[in-house]
Write a protein that holds these residues in place. Structure first.
Motif, PDB file in Angstrom:
ATOM      1  N   ARG A  24       0.826  -1.219   0.000  1.00 44.27           N
ATOM      2  CA  ARG A  24       0.000   0.000   0.000  1.00 44.27           C
ATOM      3  C   ARG A  24       0.858   1.266   0.000  1.00 44.27           C
ATOM      4  NH1 ARG A  24      -5.453  -1.963   0.564  1.00 44.27           N
ATOM      5  NH2 ARG A  24      -5.119  -4.194   0.331  1.00 44.27           N
ATOM      6  N   VAL A  28      -1.177   3.554   5.231  1.00 45.47           N
ATOM      7  CA  VAL A  28      -1.922   2.683   6.140  1.00 45.47           C
ATOM      8  C   VAL A  28      -2.002   3.370   7.496  1.00 45.47           C
ATOM      9  CG1 VAL A  28      -1.982   0.410   7.251  1.00 45.47           C
ATOM     10  CG2 VAL A  28      -1.068   0.625   4.934  1.00 45.47           C
ATOM     11  N   LYS A 231      -7.037  -8.028   5.251  1.00 45.61           N
ATOM     12  CA  LYS A 231      -7.841  -7.127   4.413  1.00 45.61           C
ATOM     13  C   LYS A 231      -8.140  -5.817   5.133  1.00 45.61           C
ATOM     14  CE  LYS A 231     -10.117 -10.454   1.342  1.00 45.61           C
ATOM     15  NZ  LYS A 231      -9.670  -9.862   0.069  1.00 45.61           N
ATOM     16  N   SER A 232      -8.286  -4.742   4.352  1.00 39.92           N
ATOM     17  CA  SER A 232      -8.617  -3.439   4.920  1.00 39.92           C
ATOM     18  C   SER A 232     -10.104  -3.381   5.272  1.00 39.92           C
ATOM     19  CB  SER A 232      -8.281  -2.327   3.915  1.00 39.92           C
ATOM     20  OG  SER A 232      -9.168  -2.378   2.807  1.00 39.92           O
ATOM     21  N   ASP A 270      -5.447   3.424   4.072  1.00 40.82           N
ATOM     22  CA  ASP A 270      -6.192   2.177   4.228  1.00 40.82           C
ATOM     23  C   ASP A 270      -6.226   1.794   5.702  1.00 40.82           C
ATOM     24  OD1 ASP A 270      -6.878   1.605   1.555  1.00 40.82           O
ATOM     25  OD2 ASP A 270      -4.842   0.950   1.144  1.00 40.82           O
ATOM     26  N   PHE A 272      -6.388  -0.955   8.366  1.00 36.46           N
ATOM     27  CA  PHE A 272      -6.214  -2.354   8.747  1.00 36.46           C
ATOM     28  C   PHE A 272      -6.240  -2.444  10.273  1.00 36.46           C
ATOM     29  CE2 PHE A 272      -4.556  -2.368   4.490  1.00 36.46           C
ATOM     30  CZ  PHE A 272      -4.757  -3.651   4.012  1.00 36.46           C
TER      31      PHE A 272
END
Length: 640
Positions: A24, A28, A231-232, A270, A272
């Motif tokens: 990414r 993140v 997965k996000s 993102d 997570f």
């Protein structure tokens, strides 16, 4: 379904953490500090004695039992969610949970909790809001007395929390309607809001006689347990939606029972959750091009680094994706629309367009209002109207699961369109979306929404009408009972709306014929001429050119060709092309669609039923509160 155990949650490894950061490019959220997050929960679930309708003397006793059953399942959902987030290392104390409180108490509770001194130690915030009562609207929030609470006011309080600034803030809204039969924008504040709305008349919350909980919450828990390690949050919401659109219903097989609604999300990073990882430094990626380079140094792994070649390959891959304007490869599953998918219009492009063309003013404070009407006839509705011998009808549908698949396609299309226009600054509230309504209810819905006092603040109006049923004609509109609606009457109501006079009014009609083989409309292509009006009305639909219907993209695919081509073109071209130009591009997509067996085929044809030629309609995504540019009429611009 059983209570969540910590052992059921798949934990993230340090190697996976590093891989996620690299893939990414470092965008993140930091979620591996000493305290993963704080969980707040508010629950207002009415009993039969608290609901005005349910407490009346004439209210049937069997419905009272049904309400009590629903309350029990909501309690199970609440306990399950608490266990899930506790297992992911979220902190929640007794004082962090409130039940059966008034609207003002909800606001006071939230303000008090968001102002606590120790909030700065948390990486994130999760707020869960449960509402349950008779005739409640999905996605809305209610207090203990059944009074609707303005959710934007609560959202603003959460956004403004100083302790959680630049940290992810997730709001999960679960609202249950206790009727036995249901009628049924991106931000920069690191704010995520998720809810669901039903796709089944039995409600999305009843799983079965022997089952606990609701489809939405239990699907969310199931996905988090199995996928939060890799997965996000947004990717997991897509997985939850897959669960809801293909749920195994006791005694009925697979059905679409509900759909996920992402009311708000942030595209900056993102999100997570990295379950199992606590008190680990944030991964720092190298800055290429800096003298001597910087190596990735994290998690006691000083020799781990991402090669410059890998980084540049990823950069070029992303650039290539952004520059693709043709129809995508449909052998890969389509996803929910994100704001980052939409190319925004710059002020320079805006000025250039206004200089050469006569355009509508579409850069006010409120881009537009979006209304949605969807009526899908399931097999049960058809059999109720016909004789008890349903063999012939069932054969025409092929199988009940196919009808459920078609309903899932319609639901995904509707979600995609609503998300697209929301990210283009269109307003669409829960009350602006209706489904499974009669002709009279449709007319009343339009009349009420077109006459609202606040309509004058909008630059434009979008109305999306979905119809799905057996032997339906493309471009025609039907109510929940399969009765055809006179579109001219609908269009006239829209034309006559005083608030939208001299403003663009766009109607999108998508009709799904559930017959196994649809009629091909090639012979009409040459004679279909758009009706030119002076009422600023634009009406668009599509007709099939393949016998298998233009709505099934493939066994593993979501959505219909027409709507997904429409969404695709808007995402890529609305920043520089007019509505009419984009419809030509949609037509090209439909003429060259990648079908499931890797062939290109003409699957449908777009039809502009009405349009206005006095001005050109540009949407200017990303621009709001910008004054309209009024150009002098020169000989050059006049000739153009």
């Amino acid at each position: 379904m059983q209570i969540v155990k910590k052992s059921e949650i798949v934990c993230c490894t340090e190697e996976q953490l590093t891989d996620i950061y690299k893939s990414r490019l470092g965008k993140v959220n930091h979620m591996t500090g000493k305290k993963k997050g704080k969980l707040l929960l508010m629950s207002n679930v009415q009993g039969p004695d608290q609901s005005t309708a349910a407490s009346s003397e004439n209210f049937p006793s069997y419905k009272t039992d049904f309400i009590n059953q629903c309350r029990s399942r909501m309690d199970f959902d609440l306990t399950s969610l608490l266990q899930l987030f506790k297992g992911i290392k979220y902190e929640t104390r007794g004082s962090d949970i409130k039940r059966h409180i008034a609207g003002e108490d909800m606001r006071e509770f939230l303000a008090e909790q968001l102002d606590k001194d120790d909030n700065a130690t948390f990486d994130s915030l999760v707020v869960v809001i449960f509402s349950g009562g008779y005739r409640y609207t999905p996605g809305q929030i209610y207090d203990k007395d059944g009074i609707e609470v303005e959710r934007e006011e609560l959202f603003e309080m959460i956004r403004r929390s100083t302790a959680f600034k630049d940290k992810p803030k997730i709001v999960i809204i679960h609202t249950c309607n206790f009727e036995e039969l249901e009628k049924t924008e991106s931000n920069e504040d690191d704010f995520f809001v998720v809810s669901s709305q039903p796709s089944t008349k039995n409600g999305p919350w009843v799983i079965g006689e022997e089952m606990n909980g609701s489809y939405f919450i239990q699907a969310l828990i199931h996905v988090f347990k199995n996928m939060a390690h890799e997965k996000s949050f947004m990717e997991m919401m897509e997985e939850v939606n897959k669960c809801l659109t293909s749920a195994m219903v006791p005694g009925k097989g697979q059905q679409s029972v509900a759909e996920v609604l992402i009311l708000e999300h942030s595209d900056d990073k993102d999100l997570f959750f990295f379950p199992g990882l606590i008190d680990i430094p944030e991964v720092q990626l190298p800055v290429f091009g800096w003298p001597d380079g910087a190596e990735l140094d994290c998690i006691n792994r000083p020799n781990v680094s991402m090669a410059k070649e890998t980084y540049e390959t990823e950069q070029y891959r992303q650039m290539a994706i952004e520059n693709i304007n043709d129809w995508p490869d449909l052998t890969t599953r389509l996803k929910i629309v994100k704001k980052s998918d939409i190319k925004m219009c710059s002020k320079e492009s805006f000025a250039k367009i206004c200089e050469s063309r006569q355009v509508y003013d579409m850069t006010g404070k409120k881009k537009g209002k979006c209304l949605s009407i969807s009526n899908f006839q399931c097999i049960q509705q058809r059999t109720d109207e016909t004789s008890t011998d349903t063999t012939q009808l069932t054969e025409k549908y092929n199988t009940m699961s196919e009808a459920a698949q078609c309903e899932s396609v319609l639901d995904f299309d509707k979600t995609s369109i609503l998300q697209l226009f929301k990210h283009m600054q269109y307003e669409s509230k829960g009350a602006d979306v209706i489904r499974d309504t009669s002709r009279d209810d449709m007319m009343q819905f339009l009349e009420q929404h077109l006459s609202k006092d606040d309509n004058a603040i909008f630059d434009s109006l979008v109305i999306v009408i979905f119809s799905g049923g057996y032997d339906y004609k493309p471009g025609h509109v039907y109510d929940k009972d399969g009765i055809e609606i006179n579109t001219e009457v609908l269009f006239e109501m829209i034309r006559q709306s005083p608030a939208f006079k001299n403003k663009p009014k766009i109607v999108i009609i998508s009709t799904y014929d559930l017959t196994e083989e649809t009629h091909v409309f090639d012979e009409l292509a040459a004679v279909q001429i758009p009706k030119i009006n002076t009422d600023d009305l634009f009406v668009v639909t599509a007709k099939p050119k393949t016998k298998k219907g233009p709505w099934i993209i493939g066994d593993e695919m979501n959505g219909s060709y027409f709507i997904q081509a429409f969404v695709h073109v808007f995402k890529k071209m609305a920043h520089e092309k007019s509505f009419q130009e984009m419809m030509i591009e949609v037509g090209d997509c439909l003429q060259n669609a990648m079908v499931a067996d890797h062939r290109k085929e003409a699957v449908a044809e777009i039809f502009i039923l009405e349009q206005c030629e006095e001005k050109e309609l540009f949407f200017f995504p990303g621009l709001s509160g910008v004054p309209a540019i009024h150009m002098k009429v020169t000989v050059k611009s006049f000739v153009k």
